[in-house]
Design an enzyme around this catalytic site. Structure first.
Site, PDB file in Angstrom:
ATOM      1  N   TYR A 174      -7.781   5.438  -4.887  1.00 11.81           N
ATOM      2  CA  TYR A 174      -9.184   6.091  -3.928  1.00 11.81           C
ATOM      3  C   TYR A 174      -8.278   7.516  -3.640  1.00 11.81           C
ATOM      4  O   TYR A 174      -7.702   7.495  -3.385  1.00 11.81           O
ATOM      5  CB  TYR A 174     -10.456   5.602  -3.769  1.00 11.81           C
ATOM      6  CG  TYR A 174      -9.439   4.861  -2.197  1.00 11.81           C
ATOM      7  CD1 TYR A 174      -9.494   5.569  -0.862  1.00 11.81           C
ATOM      8  CD2 TYR A 174      -8.927   3.905  -1.805  1.00 11.81           C
ATOM      9  CE1 TYR A 174      -9.209   5.652   0.530  1.00 11.81           C
ATOM     10  CE2 TYR A 174      -8.766   3.084  -0.831  1.00 11.81           C
ATOM     11  CZ  TYR A 174      -9.072   3.531   0.297  1.00 11.81           C
ATOM     12  OH  TYR A 174      -8.236   3.628   1.781  1.00 11.81           O
TER      13      TYR A 174
ATOM     14  N   ARG B   4       0.944  -1.699   0.289  1.00 16.36           N
ATOM     15  CA  ARG B   4       0.010   0.281  -0.181  1.00 16.36           C
ATOM     16  C   ARG B   4       0.563   1.248   0.086  1.00 16.36           C
ATOM     17  O   ARG B   4       2.021   1.142   0.467  1.00 16.36           O
ATOM     18  CB  ARG B   4      -1.196   0.243   0.989  1.00 16.36           C
ATOM     19  CG  ARG B   4      -0.322  -0.642   2.356  1.00 16.36           C
ATOM     20  CD  ARG B   4      -1.665  -0.819   3.783  1.00 16.36           C
ATOM     21  NE  ARG B   4      -2.029   0.327   4.485  1.00 16.36           N
ATOM     22  CZ  ARG B   4      -2.412   0.706   5.541  1.00 16.36           C
ATOM     23  NH1 ARG B   4      -1.948  -0.207   6.485  1.00 16.36           N
ATOM     24  NH2 ARG B   4      -2.925   1.967   5.495  1.00 16.36           N
TER      25      ARG B   4
END
Length: 415
Positions: A192, A160
Protein backbone atom coordinates in the site's frame (compact mmCIF):
# COMPACT_ATOMS: atom_id res chain seq x y z
CA UNK A 1 -12.41 15.89 41.38
CA UNK A 2 -10.31 14.01 43.89
CA UNK A 3 -6.97 15.85 44.10
CA UNK A 4 -5.16 12.63 45.04
CA UNK A 5 -6.38 10.72 42.00
CA UNK A 6 -3.61 10.05 39.49
CA UNK A 7 -3.35 7.72 36.49
CA UNK A 8 -0.08 6.19 35.37
CA UNK A 9 0.19 5.14 31.72
CA UNK A 10 3.06 2.85 30.76
CA UNK A 11 3.95 2.80 27.06
CA UNK A 12 3.87 5.59 24.47
CA UNK A 13 2.56 3.70 21.46
CA UNK A 14 -0.71 4.48 19.71
CA UNK A 15 -2.90 3.25 22.57
CA UNK A 16 -0.93 4.95 25.33
CA UNK A 17 -0.77 8.25 23.48
CA UNK A 18 -4.48 8.14 22.68
CA UNK A 19 -5.28 7.59 26.35
CA UNK A 20 -2.94 10.41 27.40
CA UNK A 21 -4.57 12.78 24.91
CA UNK A 22 -8.03 11.92 26.17
CA UNK A 23 -7.13 12.23 29.87
CA UNK A 24 -5.49 15.59 29.25
CA UNK A 25 -8.61 16.82 27.48
CA UNK A 26 -10.76 15.62 30.37
CA UNK A 27 -8.43 17.22 32.98
CA UNK A 28 -7.63 13.86 34.59
CA UNK A 29 -4.16 13.92 36.22
CA UNK A 30 -1.76 11.46 34.58
CA UNK A 31 1.87 10.66 33.90
CA UNK A 32 3.03 8.77 30.83
CA UNK A 33 6.14 6.60 31.23
CA UNK A 34 8.08 5.35 28.21
CA UNK A 35 11.01 2.91 28.18
CA UNK A 36 12.65 4.53 25.14
CA UNK A 37 14.62 7.77 25.28
CA UNK A 38 12.10 9.53 23.03
CA UNK A 39 8.84 8.96 21.22
CA UNK A 40 9.51 6.18 18.72
CA UNK A 41 8.10 5.55 15.25
CA UNK A 42 9.10 1.88 15.23
CA UNK A 43 6.29 -0.42 14.17
CA UNK A 44 3.84 -0.98 11.38
CA UNK A 45 2.47 1.97 9.54
CA UNK A 46 -1.14 2.55 10.51
CA UNK A 47 -3.59 2.11 7.70
CA UNK A 48 -7.27 1.57 7.20
CA UNK A 49 -8.00 0.22 3.80
CA UNK A 50 -10.20 -1.25 1.18
CA UNK A 51 -8.17 -3.68 -0.84
CA UNK A 52 -7.95 -5.36 -4.16
CA UNK A 53 -7.20 -9.07 -4.08
CA UNK A 54 -4.93 -10.91 -6.43
CA UNK A 55 -3.55 -14.42 -6.40
CA UNK A 56 -0.35 -15.41 -8.11
CA UNK A 57 -0.15 -19.16 -8.37
CA UNK A 58 0.92 -21.27 -11.31
CA UNK A 59 -2.25 -20.22 -13.13
CA UNK A 60 -3.14 -16.69 -14.18
CA UNK A 61 -3.74 -13.88 -11.71
CA UNK A 62 -7.16 -14.31 -10.19
CA UNK A 63 -8.33 -10.76 -10.73
CA UNK A 64 -9.57 -7.63 -9.04
CA UNK A 65 -12.04 -8.44 -6.33
CA UNK A 66 -12.50 -5.55 -3.97
CA UNK A 67 -12.57 -5.75 -0.21
CA UNK A 68 -14.42 -2.72 0.95
CA UNK A 69 -17.70 -0.86 1.19
CA UNK A 70 -19.20 2.04 -0.77
CA UNK A 71 -19.26 4.16 2.39
CA UNK A 72 -15.77 3.21 3.57
CA UNK A 73 -13.08 5.75 2.81
CA UNK A 74 -9.56 4.37 2.63
CA UNK A 75 -6.97 6.40 4.52
CA UNK A 76 -3.41 5.82 5.59
CA UNK A 77 -0.82 7.66 7.60
CA UNK A 78 2.91 7.46 8.06
CA UNK A 79 3.41 6.30 11.63
CA UNK A 80 5.89 9.06 12.54
CA UNK A 81 3.56 11.73 11.18
CA UNK A 82 0.72 10.31 13.23
CA UNK A 83 2.82 10.15 16.40
CA UNK A 84 4.02 13.72 15.90
CA UNK A 85 0.41 14.88 15.73
CA UNK A 86 -0.62 12.88 18.79
CA UNK A 87 2.31 13.96 20.96
CA UNK A 88 1.65 17.60 20.14
CA UNK A 89 -1.51 17.35 22.26
CA UNK A 90 0.27 15.95 25.33
CA UNK A 91 2.07 18.31 27.75
CA UNK A 92 5.76 17.48 27.86
CA UNK A 93 5.83 17.71 31.66
CA UNK A 94 3.44 14.75 31.81
CA UNK A 95 5.88 12.44 30.02
CA UNK A 96 8.94 10.65 31.44
CA UNK A 97 11.37 8.78 29.16
CA UNK A 98 13.94 6.07 29.93
CA UNK A 99 11.49 4.55 32.41
CA UNK A 100 11.08 0.78 32.35
CA UNK A 101 8.52 -0.60 34.78
CA UNK A 102 9.81 -3.65 36.68
CA UNK A 103 7.38 -4.16 39.57
CA UNK A 104 3.75 -3.46 40.46
CA UNK A 105 2.41 -3.69 44.00
CA UNK A 106 -1.30 -3.32 44.63
CA UNK A 107 -2.23 -1.94 48.06
CA UNK A 108 -5.78 -1.36 49.36
CA UNK A 109 -5.81 2.33 48.43
CA UNK A 110 -3.05 2.76 45.84
CA UNK A 111 -0.46 1.23 43.55
CA UNK A 112 3.29 1.31 44.15
CA UNK A 113 5.31 1.17 40.93
CA UNK A 114 9.03 0.49 40.74
CA UNK A 115 11.13 1.37 37.71
CA UNK A 116 14.46 -0.06 36.55
CA UNK A 117 16.35 3.08 37.58
CA UNK A 118 15.17 2.63 41.19
CA UNK A 119 12.50 5.32 41.12
CA UNK A 120 9.31 4.45 42.99
CA UNK A 121 6.01 6.12 42.14
CA UNK A 122 2.47 5.85 43.46
CA UNK A 123 -0.71 5.84 41.37
CA UNK A 124 -4.44 5.37 41.74
CA UNK A 125 -4.73 3.38 38.50
CA UNK A 126 -2.20 1.91 36.08
CA UNK A 127 -2.98 1.62 32.37
CA UNK A 128 -0.61 -0.79 30.65
CA UNK A 129 0.07 0.04 27.01
CA UNK A 130 3.60 -1.37 27.01
CA UNK A 131 3.39 -3.53 23.93
CA UNK A 132 3.16 -7.16 23.01
CA UNK A 133 5.69 -8.33 25.62
CA UNK A 134 4.09 -6.38 28.41
CA UNK A 135 5.18 -6.21 32.04
CA UNK A 136 1.70 -5.01 32.94
CA UNK A 137 0.07 -7.91 31.09
CA UNK A 138 2.11 -10.34 33.17
CA UNK A 139 0.92 -8.67 36.37
CA UNK A 140 -2.72 -8.84 35.28
CA UNK A 141 -2.80 -12.42 33.98
CA UNK A 142 -0.08 -14.44 35.70
CA UNK A 143 -1.88 -15.14 39.02
CA UNK A 144 -4.91 -16.80 37.37
CA UNK A 145 -4.04 -17.28 33.71
CA UNK A 146 -0.26 -17.85 33.49
CA UNK A 147 -0.50 -19.63 30.13
CA UNK A 148 -2.00 -16.50 28.55
CA UNK A 149 0.80 -14.08 29.42
CA UNK A 150 3.21 -14.69 26.55
CA UNK A 151 2.35 -13.79 22.96
CA UNK A 152 1.80 -16.76 20.66
CA UNK A 153 3.91 -17.23 17.54
CA UNK A 154 1.61 -17.42 14.53
CA UNK A 155 4.01 -19.65 12.55
CA UNK A 156 4.80 -16.94 10.04
CA UNK A 157 7.10 -13.98 9.56
CA UNK A 158 7.61 -11.22 7.03
CA UNK A 159 10.19 -9.00 5.42
CA UNK A 160 9.12 -5.39 5.22
CA UNK A 161 10.32 -2.22 3.55
CA UNK A 162 9.32 1.27 2.52
CA UNK A 163 10.65 2.39 -0.86
CA UNK A 164 10.19 5.47 -3.05
CA UNK A 165 7.08 5.28 -5.19
CA UNK A 166 9.17 5.48 -8.36
CA UNK A 167 11.02 2.29 -7.41
CA UNK A 168 7.75 0.48 -6.73
CA UNK A 169 6.16 1.64 -9.97
CA UNK A 170 9.21 0.48 -11.92
CA UNK A 171 8.54 -3.04 -10.61
CA UNK A 172 4.76 -3.23 -10.23
CA UNK A 173 3.48 -0.54 -12.58
CA UNK A 174 -0.16 0.33 -11.96
CA UNK A 175 -0.46 -2.38 -9.30
CA UNK A 176 0.71 0.31 -6.88
CA UNK A 177 -2.54 2.24 -7.29
CA UNK A 178 -4.39 1.00 -4.19
CA UNK A 179 -3.68 -1.24 -1.24
CA UNK A 180 -3.55 -4.92 -2.18
CA UNK A 181 -3.33 -8.39 -0.69
CA UNK A 182 -1.67 -11.14 -2.72
CA UNK A 183 -2.51 -14.75 -1.90
CA UNK A 184 -0.22 -17.74 -2.30
CA UNK A 185 0.76 -21.17 -1.03
CA UNK A 186 2.69 -20.50 2.19
CA UNK A 187 3.52 -17.00 0.96
CA UNK A 188 1.54 -13.80 0.71
CA UNK A 189 2.11 -10.06 0.35
CA UNK A 190 0.53 -6.81 1.46
CA UNK A 191 1.26 -3.56 -0.37
CA UNK A 192 0.00 0.00 0.00
CA UNK A 193 0.93 3.63 -0.48
CA UNK A 194 1.78 5.87 2.45
CA UNK A 195 2.66 9.52 2.81
CA UNK A 196 6.28 10.28 3.53
CA UNK A 197 5.25 13.39 5.41
CA UNK A 198 7.26 15.71 3.18
CA UNK A 199 5.95 18.27 0.72
CA UNK A 200 7.16 18.98 -2.78
CA UNK A 201 6.44 21.73 -5.26
CA UNK A 202 4.10 20.79 -8.06
CA UNK A 203 6.27 21.10 -11.22
CA UNK A 204 3.35 21.79 -13.54
CA UNK A 205 2.47 25.39 -14.46
CA UNK A 206 -0.64 26.89 -12.92
CA UNK A 207 -3.31 28.98 -14.66
CA UNK A 208 -2.96 32.73 -14.19
CA UNK A 209 -6.00 32.87 -11.95
CA UNK A 210 -4.19 30.45 -9.56
CA UNK A 211 -0.67 31.91 -9.47
CA UNK A 212 0.34 30.45 -6.10
CA UNK A 213 2.50 27.33 -5.87
CA UNK A 214 0.69 24.06 -5.23
CA UNK A 215 2.24 21.60 -2.85
CA UNK A 216 1.52 17.95 -2.19
CA UNK A 217 2.70 15.14 0.08
CA UNK A 218 5.29 12.83 -1.39
CA UNK A 219 4.23 9.20 -1.57
CA UNK A 220 6.13 6.10 -0.55
CA UNK A 221 5.34 2.43 -1.03
CA UNK A 222 5.10 0.09 1.93
CA UNK A 223 5.09 -3.69 1.60
CA UNK A 224 5.19 -6.87 3.66
CA UNK A 225 6.34 -10.11 2.05
CA UNK A 226 5.15 -12.93 4.30
CA UNK A 227 6.21 -16.56 4.70
CA UNK A 228 4.81 -19.43 6.76
CA UNK A 229 7.24 -21.07 9.13
CA UNK A 230 7.30 -24.71 10.20
CA UNK A 231 10.44 -24.42 12.34
CA UNK A 232 9.10 -22.24 15.16
CA UNK A 233 10.59 -19.06 16.62
CA UNK A 234 13.71 -19.71 18.70
CA UNK A 235 14.34 -16.18 19.96
CA UNK A 236 12.60 -15.86 23.33
CA UNK A 237 13.11 -12.13 23.85
CA UNK A 238 12.98 -10.79 20.32
CA UNK A 239 10.37 -10.46 17.59
CA UNK A 240 12.94 -9.86 14.84
CA UNK A 241 15.81 -11.92 13.50
CA UNK A 242 18.57 -10.78 11.17
CA UNK A 243 19.41 -13.31 8.46
CA UNK A 244 21.63 -13.35 5.42
CA UNK A 245 20.50 -11.82 2.15
CA UNK A 246 20.71 -15.28 0.58
CA UNK A 247 18.42 -16.78 3.24
CA UNK A 248 15.91 -14.00 2.70
CA UNK A 249 15.83 -14.46 -1.06
CA UNK A 250 15.53 -18.25 -0.66
CA UNK A 251 12.18 -17.76 1.10
CA UNK A 252 10.67 -16.61 -2.22
CA UNK A 253 12.45 -18.99 -4.57
CA UNK A 254 10.71 -21.68 -6.55
CA UNK A 255 7.87 -21.87 -9.06
CA UNK A 256 4.59 -20.10 -8.49
CA UNK A 257 6.17 -16.87 -7.20
CA UNK A 258 5.99 -13.89 -9.53
CA UNK A 259 9.49 -12.50 -10.09
CA UNK A 260 8.26 -9.00 -9.27
CA UNK A 261 7.98 -10.03 -5.63
CA UNK A 262 11.61 -11.16 -5.68
CA UNK A 263 12.57 -7.76 -7.08
CA UNK A 264 10.76 -6.07 -4.19
CA UNK A 265 12.29 -8.48 -1.70
CA UNK A 266 15.79 -7.62 -2.90
CA UNK A 267 15.21 -4.04 -1.73
CA UNK A 268 14.30 -5.07 1.84
CA UNK A 269 16.68 -5.45 4.76
CA UNK A 270 17.24 -9.16 5.57
CA UNK A 271 15.33 -9.00 8.83
CA UNK A 272 12.53 -11.40 9.66
CA UNK A 273 9.67 -9.86 11.62
CA UNK A 274 7.89 -12.61 13.50
CA UNK A 275 4.10 -12.56 13.66
CA UNK A 276 2.86 -12.86 17.23
CA UNK A 277 -0.58 -12.36 18.76
CA UNK A 278 -2.63 -12.83 21.94
CA UNK A 279 -5.21 -15.38 20.89
CA UNK A 280 -6.54 -15.90 24.41
CA UNK A 281 -6.97 -13.23 27.10
CA UNK A 282 -9.45 -13.87 29.90
CA UNK A 283 -9.40 -10.37 31.38
CA UNK A 284 -8.14 -6.89 30.58
CA UNK A 285 -7.86 -5.82 34.23
CA UNK A 286 -6.90 -6.88 37.73
CA UNK A 287 -7.71 -4.66 40.68
CA UNK A 288 -6.45 -1.16 39.86
CA UNK A 289 -4.55 -2.22 36.73
CA UNK A 290 -5.94 -2.26 33.17
CA UNK A 291 -4.58 -3.27 29.78
CA UNK A 292 -5.04 -1.56 26.43
CA UNK A 293 -3.63 -1.73 22.93
CA UNK A 294 -1.14 -4.46 22.07
CA UNK A 295 -0.66 -5.26 25.76
CA UNK A 296 -4.26 -6.47 25.81
CA UNK A 297 -4.85 -7.79 22.30
CA UNK A 298 -1.83 -7.88 20.02
CA UNK A 299 -3.11 -8.88 16.61
CA UNK A 300 -1.83 -10.03 13.25
CA UNK A 301 -1.85 -7.11 10.79
CA UNK A 302 -4.15 -8.63 8.17
CA UNK A 303 -7.26 -6.60 8.98
CA UNK A 304 -5.43 -3.28 9.38
CA UNK A 305 -7.37 -2.78 12.62
CA UNK A 306 -5.02 -3.53 15.51
CA UNK A 307 -4.02 0.07 16.23
CA UNK A 308 -7.60 1.24 15.80
CA UNK A 309 -8.67 -1.16 18.54
CA UNK A 310 -6.15 0.50 20.85
CA UNK A 311 -7.72 3.87 20.10
CA UNK A 312 -11.15 2.44 20.90
CA UNK A 313 -9.72 1.13 24.19
CA UNK A 314 -8.50 4.61 25.01
CA UNK A 315 -11.88 6.17 24.24
CA UNK A 316 -13.80 3.85 26.55
CA UNK A 317 -11.17 3.75 29.29
CA UNK A 318 -10.69 7.52 29.40
CA UNK A 319 -14.40 8.03 29.96
CA UNK A 320 -14.38 5.44 32.74
CA UNK A 321 -11.35 7.04 34.40
CA UNK A 322 -12.89 10.49 34.13
CA UNK A 323 -15.98 9.28 35.98
CA UNK A 324 -13.84 7.67 38.68
CA UNK A 325 -11.83 10.87 39.06
CA UNK A 326 -15.01 12.91 39.52
CA UNK A 327 -16.26 10.64 42.27
CA UNK A 328 -16.82 12.37 45.59
CA UNK A 329 -17.25 9.14 47.55
CA UNK A 330 -15.21 8.38 50.63
CA UNK A 331 -11.83 6.71 50.11
CA UNK A 332 -13.17 3.50 51.64
CA UNK A 333 -15.39 3.10 48.58
CA UNK A 334 -12.86 4.22 45.98
CA UNK A 335 -11.44 0.75 45.41
CA UNK A 336 -14.94 -0.59 44.69
CA UNK A 337 -15.51 2.28 42.23
CA UNK A 338 -12.27 1.45 40.41
CA UNK A 339 -13.04 -2.24 40.17
CA UNK A 340 -16.56 -1.49 38.92
CA UNK A 341 -15.17 0.89 36.30
CA UNK A 342 -12.42 -1.40 35.03
CA UNK A 343 -14.80 -4.37 35.02
CA UNK A 344 -17.19 -2.37 32.84
CA UNK A 345 -14.32 -1.43 30.51
CA UNK A 346 -13.34 -5.10 30.23
CA UNK A 347 -16.88 -6.29 29.57
CA UNK A 348 -17.33 -3.85 26.69
CA UNK A 349 -13.92 -3.83 25.05
CA UNK A 350 -12.65 -7.40 25.37
CA UNK A 351 -15.28 -9.21 23.26
CA UNK A 352 -14.87 -6.78 20.37
CA UNK A 353 -11.06 -6.60 20.44
CA UNK A 354 -10.72 -10.37 20.74
CA UNK A 355 -13.07 -10.90 17.81
CA UNK A 356 -10.92 -8.58 15.70
CA UNK A 357 -7.71 -10.49 16.40
CA UNK A 358 -9.40 -13.86 15.85
CA UNK A 359 -10.67 -12.69 12.47
CA UNK A 360 -7.24 -11.31 11.57
CA UNK A 361 -5.79 -14.77 12.23
CA UNK A 362 -8.46 -16.29 9.99
CA UNK A 363 -7.59 -13.83 7.21
CA UNK A 364 -3.96 -14.93 7.54
CA UNK A 365 -4.99 -18.56 6.99
CA UNK A 366 -6.84 -17.51 3.85
CA UNK A 367 -3.91 -15.50 2.54
CA UNK A 368 -1.58 -18.48 2.92
CA UNK A 369 -4.18 -20.86 1.41
CA UNK A 370 -4.39 -22.70 4.73
CA UNK A 371 -8.01 -22.01 5.63
CA UNK A 372 -9.69 -25.09 7.04
CA UNK A 373 -12.71 -24.82 4.70
CA UNK A 374 -11.70 -22.62 1.76
CA UNK A 375 -8.20 -23.99 1.15
CA UNK A 376 -6.76 -22.43 -2.01
CA UNK A 377 -10.10 -22.01 -3.76
CA UNK A 378 -10.49 -18.29 -4.40
CA UNK A 379 -14.18 -18.76 -5.20
CA UNK A 380 -14.61 -19.88 -1.58
CA UNK A 381 -12.15 -17.43 -0.04
CA UNK A 382 -13.52 -14.21 -1.50
CA UNK A 383 -17.11 -14.57 -0.23
CA UNK A 384 -15.67 -14.92 3.27
CA UNK A 385 -13.97 -11.55 2.85
CA UNK A 386 -16.92 -9.74 1.32
CA UNK A 387 -20.68 -9.61 1.81
CA UNK A 388 -20.54 -7.35 4.86
CA UNK A 389 -17.93 -9.32 6.81
CA UNK A 390 -16.27 -6.15 8.08
CA UNK A 391 -19.30 -3.95 8.65
CA UNK A 392 -19.22 -4.75 12.39
CA UNK A 393 -15.62 -3.54 12.48
CA UNK A 394 -15.78 -0.45 10.29
CA UNK A 395 -19.19 0.98 11.16
CA UNK A 396 -19.38 0.27 14.88
CA UNK A 397 -21.05 2.72 17.28
CA UNK A 398 -18.09 3.54 19.53
CA UNK A 399 -20.04 6.18 21.45
CA UNK A 400 -22.54 3.44 22.19
CA UNK A 401 -19.68 1.47 23.74
CA UNK A 402 -18.82 4.43 25.97
CA UNK A 403 -22.43 4.77 27.08
CA UNK A 404 -22.71 1.04 27.72
CA UNK A 405 -19.52 0.97 29.81
CA UNK A 406 -20.59 3.96 31.92
CA UNK A 407 -23.99 2.39 32.51
CA UNK A 408 -22.42 -0.90 33.58
CA UNK A 409 -20.03 0.95 35.86
CA UNK A 410 -22.90 2.68 37.63
CA UNK A 411 -24.98 -0.51 37.84
CA UNK A 412 -22.46 -3.36 37.93
CA UNK A 413 -25.06 -5.90 39.08
CA UNK A 414 -26.86 -5.44 35.75
CA UNK A 415 -23.78 -5.91 33.57
Amino acid sequence: MNSDFHVTIVGAGIGGLALAMALHKKCVPFTLYEDAKEFSAVGYVLITMSLTYASCKDQAWYGKSAWGHPDFERKSAHRKTLLDIMTSFIPRQNVKFNKRLVNIEQLPTKLVLTFADGEVEEASILAGADGIKSTVREHVLKPQFPDQVAPVYADAYCYRAVVPMADAEAILGDLTDVAKFYFGHKRCAVTYRISEGKVSQDPYPRPKKYPHTYRFLLQEFNYLLCVTDEQGWDLDNAVTEKVSHEAMMADFEGPGVDDRFRQLLAKANPIRWGFFHHLRTSTYYRGRVALLGDSAHASLPFQAAGAAQGVEDALVLSNILSEIAKSSRQEADSDADIVAGLSAYDSVRRPRAQKQLEQAAEVARMLFFQHEEAGDDMSKILPRLQQGRFDWLWFHDVQGDVDKALSRMQKPDLA
